[in-house]
Enzyme design. Structure first.
Site, PDB file in Angstrom:
ATOM      1  N   ASN A  43      59.447  78.281  71.852  1.00 22.44           N
ATOM      2  CA  ASN A  43      59.927  76.912  71.102  1.00 22.44           C
ATOM      3  C   ASN A  43      59.339  75.773  71.842  1.00 22.44           C
ATOM      4  OD1 ASN A  43      61.882  77.984  72.848  1.00 22.44           O
ATOM      5  ND2 ASN A  43      63.443  76.828  72.038  1.00 22.44           N
ATOM      6  N   ILE A  44      59.365  74.485  71.214  1.00 18.49           N
ATOM      7  CA  ILE A  44      58.689  73.315  72.103  1.00 18.49           C
ATOM      8  C   ILE A  44      59.439  72.326  71.397  1.00 18.49           C
ATOM      9  CG2 ILE A  44      56.956  72.040  72.565  1.00 18.49           C
ATOM     10  CD1 ILE A  44      55.050  74.233  71.955  1.00 18.49           C
ATOM     11  N   GLU A  45      60.487  71.595  72.471  1.00 20.80           N
ATOM     12  CA  GLU A  45      61.472  70.646  71.803  1.00 20.80           C
ATOM     13  C   GLU A  45      61.027  69.251  72.230  1.00 20.80           C
ATOM     14  OE1 GLU A  45      65.312  71.847  73.300  1.00 20.80           O
ATOM     15  OE2 GLU A  45      65.475  73.525  72.034  1.00 20.80           O
ATOM     16  N   CYS A  54      59.524  75.613  66.626  1.00 21.44           N
ATOM     17  CA  CYS A  54      60.143  76.875  66.794  1.00 21.44           C
ATOM     18  C   CYS A  54      58.876  77.787  67.272  1.00 21.44           C
ATOM     19  CB  CYS A  54      60.525  77.890  65.560  1.00 21.44           C
ATOM     20  SG  CYS A  54      62.104  76.935  65.070  1.00 21.44           S
ATOM     21  N   GLU A  56      58.220  80.914  66.609  1.00 17.33           N
ATOM     22  CA  GLU A  56      57.641  81.493  65.629  1.00 17.33           C
ATOM     23  C   GLU A  56      56.284  80.816  65.122  1.00 17.33           C
ATOM     24  OE1 GLU A  56      60.674  81.274  65.732  1.00 17.33           O
ATOM     25  OE2 GLU A  56      62.008  82.549  64.688  1.00 17.33           O
ATOM     26  N   CYS A  91      64.777  81.110  61.588  1.00 16.58           N
ATOM     27  CA  CYS A  91      65.311  79.881  60.738  1.00 16.58           C
ATOM     28  C   CYS A  91      64.356  80.042  59.325  1.00 16.58           C
ATOM     29  CB  CYS A  91      65.067  78.622  61.452  1.00 16.58           C
ATOM     30  SG  CYS A  91      63.436  77.857  61.376  1.00 16.58           S
TER      31      CYS A  91
HETATM   32  N1  THU Z   1      64.339  78.110  67.407  1.00 18.75           N
HETATM   33  C1  THU Z   1      63.310  78.895  67.401  1.00 18.75           C
HETATM   34  O1  THU Z   1      62.272  78.782  68.304  1.00 18.75           O
HETATM   35  N2  THU Z   1      63.207  79.618  66.428  1.00 18.75           N
HETATM   36  C2  THU Z   1      64.080  80.023  65.388  1.00 18.75           C
HETATM   37  O2  THU Z   1      63.956  80.767  64.344  1.00 18.75           O
HETATM   38  C3  THU Z   1      65.240  79.129  65.371  1.00 18.75           C
HETATM   39  C4  THU Z   1      65.405  78.252  66.493  1.00 18.75           C
HETATM   40  C5  THU Z   1      64.453  77.156  68.184  1.00 18.75           C
HETATM   41  C6  THU Z   1      64.551  75.576  67.926  1.00 18.75           C
HETATM   42  C7  THU Z   1      64.992  74.916  69.076  1.00 18.75           C
HETATM   43  O3  THU Z   1      64.141  74.596  70.214  1.00 18.75           O
HETATM   44  C8  THU Z   1      66.236  75.992  69.665  1.00 18.75           C
HETATM   45  O4  THU Z   1      65.822  77.177  69.267  1.00 18.75           O
HETATM   46  C9  THU Z   1      67.409  75.656  69.119  1.00 18.75           C
HETATM   47  O5  THU Z   1      67.650  75.564  67.746  1.00 18.75           O
END
Ligand code: THU
Length: 138
Positions: A43-45, A54, A56, A91
């Protein structure tokens, strides 16, 4: 042949690259193609929050951008920073991206706490009655 354990190990490694300074929630994913290649993602915020990607989708977009179109399985490892204590189911947006590229009855989603503690579901179980490319070509 790639095993579930190998795919989980690749997701665990990918999780180490998680860029998640805002949520502190670290996710790694490893996507297996029908030719046996593995594409990983984390995941890359983003400070603006909405552009966050996300793990995935990072894996899918890396693979598709390299010309891959046929996928067998994805392993996902996610938890707050540190030891993985929970199963991180994908998600809704990621489930829809899977629906775009995968056979819902064949594609396997593996969600793991460790190489030995994991659960698997077919995409069709996670996104029942999903809308996909076939809806537009009938
Ligand atoms: N996140 C994912 O990488 N995959 C998911 O299916 C659900 C959420 C990440 C997004 C965000 O960086 C962190 O988890 C919290 O939501």
């Amino acid at each position: 042949m790639t095993t579930q354990k190998e795919l989980i190990a690749a997701a665990q490694k990918a999780r180490q690259a998680s860029y998640s300074p805002y949520s502190g929630y670290q996710v790694g994913a490893a996507l297996l193609t029908d030719s046996g290649r593995i594409y990983t993602g984390c995941n890359i915020e983003n400070a603006a929050y909405a552009p966050t990607n996300c793990a995935e989708r990072t894996a899918f977009f890396k693979a598709v951008s390299e010309g891959e179109k046929n996928f067998l399985a994805i392993a996902i490892v996610g938890s707050p920073a540190g030891e993985v204590t929970q199963f991180a189911w994908p998600c809704g947006v990621c489930r829809q991206v899977m629906m775009e590229f995968c056979d819902p009855d064949g594609f396997e989603v593996i969600v793991a706490k460790s190489e030995t503690e994991y659960q698997t579901r077919k995409l069709a179980q996670l996104l029942p009655e999903g809308f996909g490319p076939s809806n537009l070509t009938e």
